[in-house]
Design an enzyme around this catalytic site. Sequence first.
Site: not given
Ligand code: CTP
Length: 400
Positions: A207, A276, A286, A321, A335, A339
């Site tokens: 990303n 995610d 490859k 975050f 969140k 969390k």
């Molecule tokens: N985070 C994490 N591990 C993951 C995904 C996210 O530790 N696999 C943490 C990020 O570092 C951040 C927080 O979760 O501190 C929020 O991440 P975000 O991607 O915005 O939220 P998600 O919980 O993944 O929810 P969504 O994708 O539905 O917005």
Amino acid sequence: MKKHICIGVSGGIAAYKACDIVSKLSKKDYEIKVLMTKHATEFVAPLTFETLSHNPCYSDLFDSNIEDPIEHVELARWADLFVIVPCSANVLAKVVHGLADDFVTTSFLACHSKKMICPAMNVHMYENEVTQQNLKKAKELGYMIVEPETGMLACNDVGKGKLASVDTIVDAIDACFEQEKKLTGKKVLINAGPTQEDIDPVRFITNHSSGKQGYAIAKAARDMGANVTLVMGPTQLDDLEHVNTVHVKSANDMFEAMKDHLNEADYVIMSAAVADYRPEIVSDQKLKKDDETMTIKMVKNPDILAYAGAHKRENQYICGFAMETENLEQNAYKKLVNKNCDMLIANNLFTNGAGFNVDTNVVTLFKKDEKICLPKMTKEQLGVKILETLKEIEEGNKSC
Ligand code: CTP
């Protein structure tokens, strides 16, 4: 370890007060090196500063007695703080426009540490629109300004332009380093940057995260005296000195590295943009473009923040975050609760000055019982704010 301060002295009658400042600072826990402009040496002899600082005084860029031809760069590197006192209208104009033609201005330009300016000049020079614009620019550049006082000036004019008192300047210098003691003894664990999820030996999914926000928090935590571990996904950023940096690639690698340090951390700050999902199968070879379409089956990665929240130990404080594109508040609270965070920093990707690859951020800080909309600030200023707020939460908990 003693803090290093460069004192740049420019030409003006207030140069004599710089002697007292150097004398007072030298008696504290600082090591001082003085640099003078040619005009300053007309007011005070370099020998005075050498005697007071117990170090050489630098005033001639081309002095053949100086062994290192790039001493101005060395001084800039050496300094934890660079103060110009007194700062004349001329030197102020130079340093806000990047002019560098003597020891003071070349070293100041080369210096990337904290910088402070103590202006002193005639009231009419001070009030001149050009000087006022230069002062505004100095503030925008992040230089700390110790405002001059109003009074009878050496030229017999009465008005603003008199160098701030020696005690005010010494206090302002002390205050610069006070911040550093705020997190002494604390262990701070931060993650930052993107993760890379391999598809095959040449391709991966990632990303836009630059890692700059987490990096700035690590820098702020280090500067506040904490013991810092930064777990970083792949970025362009150089390792920070005195920060234990652990480089990782995938979300799973990041998860393992975070688990290694989680239990010992007092504050955990998760700014990483963790993927995610990852491809279920990583091809050894490859992949070839044999077919017209292609489907990659993705499986969920561990949620590192959720894991940390679920395993939070006593006296540990966690900040997550959230980058959102809609329903910021609702998603942020969700969140924060799900969390088990103590604090969540949320921003909207579409806000000007926020998001990937910029040096500023515009965020809302969510605590369990409070929401604070913060103005646009540098990522490092936000780092300080996050760390100070975690400390406040901790102290609030202890006094309950
Ligand atoms: N985070 C994490 N591990 C993951 C995904 C996210 O530790 N696999 C943490 C990020 O570092 C951040 C927080 O979760 O501190 C929020 O991440 P975000 O991607 O915005 O939220 P998600 O919980 O993944 O929810 P969504 O994708 O539905 O917005």
